[in-house]
Write an enzyme that holds these catalytic residues in place. Sequence first.
Site, PDB file in Angstrom:
ATOM      1  N   ARG A  82       0.617  -1.233   0.132  1.00 28.44           N
ATOM      2  CA  ARG A  82       0.160   0.049   0.044  1.00 28.44           C
ATOM      3  C   ARG A  82       0.858   1.151   0.046  1.00 28.44           C
ATOM      4  NH1 ARG A  82      -3.381   2.619   4.563  1.00 28.44           N
ATOM      5  NH2 ARG A  82      -4.852   3.770   3.436  1.00 28.44           N
ATOM      6  N   HIS A  86       0.435   4.284  -2.507  1.00 28.27           N
ATOM      7  CA  HIS A  86       0.451   5.600  -2.033  1.00 28.27           C
ATOM      8  C   HIS A  86       1.335   6.589  -2.521  1.00 28.27           C
ATOM      9  CE1 HIS A  86      -3.078   5.634   1.089  1.00 28.27           C
ATOM     10  NE2 HIS A  86      -3.455   4.661   0.175  1.00 28.27           N
ATOM     11  N   ASN A 114      -3.622   8.739   4.969  1.00 25.72           N
ATOM     12  CA  ASN A 114      -2.825   8.125   5.696  1.00 25.72           C
ATOM     13  C   ASN A 114      -2.958   6.861   6.574  1.00 25.72           C
ATOM     14  OD1 ASN A 114      -3.754   9.055   7.926  1.00 25.72           O
ATOM     15  ND2 ASN A 114      -1.775  10.397   8.185  1.00 25.72           N
ATOM     16  N   HIS A 212      -6.042  -6.079  -2.447  1.00 26.18           N
ATOM     17  CA  HIS A 212      -6.743  -6.041  -1.081  1.00 26.18           C
ATOM     18  C   HIS A 212      -7.222  -7.536  -0.917  1.00 26.18           C
ATOM     19  CE1 HIS A 212      -8.680  -1.673  -1.571  1.00 26.18           C
ATOM     20  NE2 HIS A 212      -7.244  -1.765  -1.244  1.00 26.18           N
ATOM     21  N   ASP A 273      -4.628 -14.508  -2.765  1.00 22.63           N
ATOM     22  CA  ASP A 273      -5.087 -15.443  -3.856  1.00 22.63           C
ATOM     23  C   ASP A 273      -6.114 -14.860  -4.415  1.00 22.63           C
ATOM     24  OD1 ASP A 273      -6.641 -14.896  -1.584  1.00 22.63           O
ATOM     25  OD2 ASP A 273      -6.857 -16.849  -0.594  1.00 22.63           O
TER      26      ASP A 273
END
Length: 347
Positions: A82, A86, A114, A212, A273
């Site tokens: 992440r 960002h 953040n 995600h 996965d």
Amino acid sequence: MYIGVASYKSSSNCSNSGSLKMGVMRYVAIMFIGVLGYVVCSEAQLQPGFYSKSCPKAEKIVQDFVHEHIHNAPSLAAAFLRMHFHDCFVRGCDASLLLNSTSSNQAEKSGGPNLSLRGFDFIDRVKSLLEAECPGIVSCADTVALVARDSVVATGGPFWKVPTGRRDGTISMASEALANIPAPTSNFSNLQTHFGNKGLDLKDLVLLSGAHTIGITRCSSIANRLYNFTGVGDQDPALDSEYAANLKARKCKTPTDNTTLLEMDPGSHRTFDLSYYSLVLKRRGIFQSDAALTTNPTSKSYITQLLQGPLEDFYSEFAKSMEKMGRVNVKTGTEGEIRKHCAVVNS
Ligand code: HEM
Ligand SMILES: *[C@@H]1O[C@H](CO)[C@@H](O)[C@H](O)[C@H]1NC(C)=O
Ligand SMILES: *[C@@H]1O[C@H](CO)[C@@H](O)[C@H](O)[C@H]1NC(C)=O
Ligand SMILES: *[C@@H]1O[C@H](CO)[C@@H](O)[C@H](O)[C@H]1NC(C)=O
Ligand SMILES: *[C@@H]1O[C@H](CO)[C@@H](O)[C@H](O)[C@H]1NC(C)=O
Ligand SMILES: *[C@@H]1O[C@H](CO)[C@@H](O)[C@H](O)[C@H]1NC(C)=O
């Protein structure tokens, strides 16, 4: 115009200074070509093993450190993935995200999106090993890109290529994080616009959202979906009601809970996965932005296709999109600097 771009591309000179002598009309045209050329130049300069002569052990140092330490805190793999995202979405992948705020500047780190960014000290430790080996050579931007890749690989996820040669930016503004990083409340067109602004297409959006499949969020990030979607104490109809009831009963018990952590892909939040995509189709994607991927027919059918597997196909496509994301507006050559310490610009 097209010829201009082509010839610019074939030139090895990445400077823009010649345009100063042009007439106004041509100046505007050249500026435009210059912008395209800038991207081409920058991309051309990222290369596999950029440090192979200047700091031959650099990539090995990063990899060894990650392998040695990520297993103590495997959840950091998600944090670094992440972090890289960002970083790349604000001023390009230039480690602007790592800069601390100062008395006169609110840095990206302290901007709205953040939440849960973490692992800064881990990056600092890698960087100090790199500085000890070859001072002033390896950028913080490359360090983030390599750590993200290596930690995902070390925890069993996909490999992607990380060509190096990024340089570090000197500017970091909280307001730009807010403007460039899509909100979890984004609808499909918001997402497409944000990704499109970075040269990333619909396929990249679907694939990169697949990140995600690992990691966590917190109740406060989805409180609106569970408790007050349109301001009348309602629930997001795009969220499976059984799932929502479960979350409310077991996890996010009050609308104001701002501490409880939540696996985005429950049951397999450390496994890279395809289950994120099955959840999304079952209306169990955690954010509105995840659910939004089913509201566009092309994106939805791409998800269905990914789910037909095999997993290797997702991995190899994800890898391509990651490599592409890692090139967004990078600074190369003599742009920017090589920071000595990732949290502050060189003095
Ligand atoms: C498509 C637009 C995206 C939105 C709106 C979005 C939003 C979010 C939000 C709100 C969180 C949780 C933060 C928190 O509650 O603490 C999160 C977590 C995360 N995001 Fe995204 N994200 C997007 C795309 C991406 C992309 C492109 C990547 C990487 C390629 C990514 C990787 C992650 C990871 C790994 C986590 C878990 C972080 C952790 O465990 O610390 N996301 N995202
Ligand atoms: C940057 O900020 C962090 C967190 O506030 C702090 O721990 C660190 O020492 C700062 N780094 C520098 C170089 O000032
Ligand atoms: C994140 O932003 C909030 C609000 O602007 C701020 O209070 C917090 O300190 C920031 N977190 C970090 C890690 O900088
Ligand atoms: C998406 O959200 C934006 C505001 O963020 C809104 O203007 C737009 O109408 C929405 N699009 C759709 C298709 O709902
Ligand atoms: C829901 O949101 C509305 C508008 O922001 C607010 O007035 C109301 O108090 C909220 N209701 C709950 C249950 O939080
Ligand atoms: C979290 O919630 C608690 C209790 O409702 C409150 O005191 C605290 O200020 C909140 N923290 C943040 C960062 O909003």
